[in-house]
Motif scaffolding. Structure first.
Motif, PDB file in Angstrom:
ATOM      1  N   GLU A 117      40.124  33.112  36.837  1.00 58.13           N
ATOM      2  CA  GLU A 117      39.133  33.091  35.994  1.00 58.13           C
ATOM      3  C   GLU A 117      37.762  33.538  36.867  1.00 58.13           C
ATOM      4  O   GLU A 117      37.261  33.211  37.854  1.00 58.13           O
ATOM      5  CB  GLU A 117      38.738  31.588  35.407  1.00 58.13           C
TER       6      GLU A 117
ATOM      7  N   TRP B  95      46.798  35.001  38.222  1.00 50.10           N
ATOM      8  CA  TRP B  95      45.782  34.743  37.627  1.00 50.10           C
ATOM      9  C   TRP B  95      44.639  34.150  38.460  1.00 50.10           C
ATOM     10  O   TRP B  95      44.496  33.603  39.230  1.00 50.10           O
ATOM     11  CB  TRP B  95      46.194  33.740  36.258  1.00 50.10           C
TER      12      TRP B  95
ATOM     13  N   LEU C 209      39.263  35.034  31.539  1.00 53.50           N
ATOM     14  CA  LEU C 209      40.809  34.981  32.262  1.00 53.50           C
ATOM     15  C   LEU C 209      41.119  36.478  32.518  1.00 53.50           C
ATOM     16  O   LEU C 209      40.910  37.287  31.735  1.00 53.50           O
ATOM     17  CB  LEU C 209      41.599  34.200  31.107  1.00 53.50           C
TER      18      LEU C 209
ATOM     19  N   PHE D 110      49.644  31.065  31.217  1.00 58.83           N
ATOM     20  CA  PHE D 110      49.476  32.188  31.973  1.00 58.83           C
ATOM     21  C   PHE D 110      49.535  31.602  33.573  1.00 58.83           C
ATOM     22  O   PHE D 110      49.747  32.856  34.461  1.00 58.83           O
ATOM     23  CB  PHE D 110      47.878  32.658  31.816  1.00 58.83           C
ATOM     24  N   GLN D 111      49.877  30.484  33.753  1.00 58.99           N
ATOM     25  CA  GLN D 111      49.999  30.387  35.325  1.00 58.99           C
ATOM     26  C   GLN D 111      51.396  30.830  35.960  1.00 58.99           C
ATOM     27  O   GLN D 111      51.613  30.663  36.905  1.00 58.99           O
ATOM     28  CB  GLN D 111      49.741  28.849  35.586  1.00 58.99           C
TER      29      GLN D 111
ATOM     30  N   ILE E  77      44.730  38.091  34.221  1.00 58.99           N
ATOM     31  CA  ILE E  77      46.030  37.620  34.630  1.00 58.99           C
ATOM     32  C   ILE E  77      46.726  39.191  35.216  1.00 58.99           C
ATOM     33  O   ILE E  77      46.467  40.288  34.766  1.00 58.99           O
ATOM     34  CB  ILE E  77      46.877  37.181  33.553  1.00 58.99           C
TER      35      ILE E  77
END
Length: 633
Positions: free
Chosen positions: A437, A435, A443, A430-431, A445
């Motif tokens: 948390e 993104w 998470l 997902f990076q 995104i």
């Protein structure tokens, strides 16, 4: 009858009726204790709580308490929680009189089905509302059915628990077995209950089915209906010398009686004990000992594979004629039809040669046959060629075994002690998106451009997610992967990575929607641009959301530069900078952020973070447009 081996179809008829009486129910927690056992917490009306224990392939019933929850939830239990947690149990049914219970569960605007199989090795299978398989605990390939994602779970067929008098008569009279075996097998009653039916009807159990007249059929049908009714009314469940019953059998002497069938089953099947790992010091092995143990395990594995390959070659030679005929027949068939068509023909065929075929592999023109063990036969090779494949495997694994033995006997060189160096962690999937948390660990995104917006919705948005977007043209599509209590952080993230920031606004509006409200299909005469979507139905709005982004550096649990809402970043980062819409270009802000963070870090932290703290890593979290640094900490 429930025996130590497991419950019968009639037992499940009784249990299904008992569970139906508890509706409505809602799915609470789901636990998996090992490969075969699960616990469900079902919540009823007026704060009622029902604990449901399942041992697939054997039994399912309510219990007074579940075993302690595992410390680390399994992947499949987490999958079920994701889709079923909080769902309402709309109905509970049994497939015919088979050992299968189906829970129909409403979640959001959709419907799911959970099939609990207690026959053979058992299974738990989650399907959509149309019984399309989404995921199964055990993926299975059979001649008659496929238990894999995308296939349809078969719930059709004749309901043997509700036959008409005509259907009942035709079923028995068409059987070639004697009466008791016909009832046991064709009606799926099992031996003990088939004898009970004969006793109630006053008919000898060895009576030939071809001589059944209308009077006897009528007596048998009345007994059949009475047994089904007794099972479903779960009147006075008992345990006797033979097993656990939902009602007392004729002439039996119960040892104990119970109020509900689940109480009887819980008494008959004690809950297993699951041992948690004992606290205390684990046995620690040296590096050399660990390697030696791994080598010993590898040698055993190679020896087993050598034996399997040798056995496969021997079996192919033993069935030489059958295998040659199989190769010849399938090779000829493949010249006229596709392998998919061949698989369908084999599935319906009753020829002995077809019976030994377990599965068909169209990709490499091969079949798996059961000739005492499962063996893969390539249709493009002769019998000798197929044997040669297994001889080659024997040589390969013998070579590997000899290599492992030599490695075990080789003296271990002394290793110099080296100081552990912390490396830059491998990027997660997902990076490559925007993104962060949330403070409660969920998470979130967002897309960096129109292409990523499209990809997020089409590929990564799932049923339990939330779609979020700034109420302005141009901005990140934001997907919340789960349920969070910090929607304030989510909406600030969506507002900040939108054209609101580029336009210099201090605050803006944001809305959220369910995944099923999001579509690429426009109304007639309209056009939906790339990266844009149509939202149908009512949205939830968040008004006057303040814009703001924080960027910080963390060393634990991994080395990373993180960004997002201030409250989320400050929880993890020791030092950070905070941005608001302003005048400086993103590259200038990125350079200033790196200098500021390095100045704030201790010399040790600065050395550790050297590999990750860069202008490029910081720039990934800076919104498009001008920015100002308003606070450093």
């Amino acid at each position: 009858m429930a025996t130590t081996k497991g419950m019968s179809g009639l037992d499940l008829a009784a249990l299904t009726a008992e569970l139906k009486s508890l509706l409505p129910l809602w799915i609470g927690k789901i636990y998996q204790y090992n490969n075969t056992t699960f616990g469900f917490r079902l919540n009823g009306e007026d704060k009622a709580r029902h604990l449901f224990f399942i041992e697939i392939g054997r039994r399912a019933h309510r219990v007074s308490e579940l075993p302690p929850a595992p410390k680390n939830p399994s992947g499949y239990s987490m999958y079920l929680r994701k889709f079923l947690d909080g769902g309402k149990v709309l109905s509970i049914s049994q497939k015919s009189i088979e050992r299968v219970i189906i829970l129909e569960i409403g979640k959001g605007s959709g419907t799911l089905n959970l099939a609990i199989e207690l026959f053979d090795e058992g299974n738990l299978i989650l399907t959509d509302g149309e019984f399309g398989i989404q995921n199964a605990l055990k993926k299975r390939h059979f001649r008659e059915r496929e238990i894999v994602s995308g296939e349809v779970y078969d719930v059709g067929g004749v309901d043997l628990s509700n036959l008409s008098p005509i259907a009942f008569s035709e079923l028995l009279r068409s059987s070639e077995r004697d009466l008791v075996r016909s009832i046991a097998v064709d009606l799926m009653f099992g031996g003990a209950m088939a004898e009970e039916l004969c006793i109630r009807a006053g008919v000898e159990k060895e009576f030939p089915t071809q001589y059944l007249d209308d009077r006897i059929i009528s007596q048998l049908y009345t007994a059949y209906k009475s047994i089904i009714e007794d099972a479903r009314s779960h009147n006075e469940p008992v345990i006797d010398a033979k097993g656990c019953w939902s009602f007392p059998l004729t002439g039996s002497t119960p040892k104990s009686r119970y109020t509900t069938f689940s109480e009887a089953l819980a008494s008959y099947y004690p809950l297993p004990t699951f041992h948690e790992e004992k606290k205390g010091k684990k046995e620690v092995f040296s590096r050399e000992e660990r390697i030696r143990r791994q080598q010993e395990a590898a040698i055993k594995t190679f020896e087993a594979k050598i034996a399997d390959s040798e056995r496969a070659a021997e079996l192919i030679y033993e069935r030489y004629t059958d295998i040659r005929q199989l190769i010849t027949t399938l090779d000829a068939a493949s010249q006229k039809m596709s392998w998919q068509d061949i698989a369908k023909v084999l599935k319906d065929a009753d020829h002995p040669a077809a019976a030994m075929i377990v599965s068909v592999n169209p990709a490499d023109a091969s079949v798996v046959v059961d000739i005492g063990m499962k063996v893969t036969i390539s249709i493009q090779k002769s019998v000798e060629g197929n044997v040669g494949v297994y001889y080659d495997l024997m040589k390969k694994f013998r070579s590997k075994r000899e290599g492992a033995i030599r490695a075990m006997n080789r003296p271990t060189p002394k290793q110099k002690e080296r100081t552990a160096i912390r490396k830059r962690p491998k990027p997660k999937w997902f990076q490559r998106f925007r993104w962060f948390e949330t403070s409660d660990g969920v998470l979130v995104i967002g897309g960096r451009d129109a292409n990523q917006n499209e990809e997020l919705v089409k590929k990564y948005m799932e049923g339990g997610d939330t779609f979020v977007h700034a109420d302005v043209h141009g901005g990140s599509v934001v997907i919340v992967k789960g349920t969070t209590e910090r929607m304030d952080e989510v909406v600030q993230f969506a507002a900040s990575y939108s054209n609101l920031w580029k336009s210099g606004y201090a605050a803006g509006d944001v809305y959220s929607a369910r995944p099923d409200q999001v579509s690429k299909t426009p109304e007639s005469g309209e056009f939906v641009a790339k990266g844009a979507f149509v939202i149908r139905g009512e949205r939830e709005y968040f008004r006057h959301v303040p814009l703001g982004v924080a960027i910080g550096a963390v060393t634990e649990p991994t080395l990373a530069v993180i960004g997002g809402p201030v409250s989320a970043v400050s929880k993890k980062a020791k030092h950070m900078i905070r941005l608001t819409p302003g005048t400086f270009e993103p590259n200038d802000i990125a350079r200033k952020a790196v200098r500021t963070l390095r100045d704030k870090l201790s010399s040790n932290d600065a050395k550790v973070l050297k590999s990750v703290l860069s202008t490029e890593s910081v720039a990934a979290f800076i919104p498009a447009g001008g920015s100002d640094v308003v606070e450093e900490s």
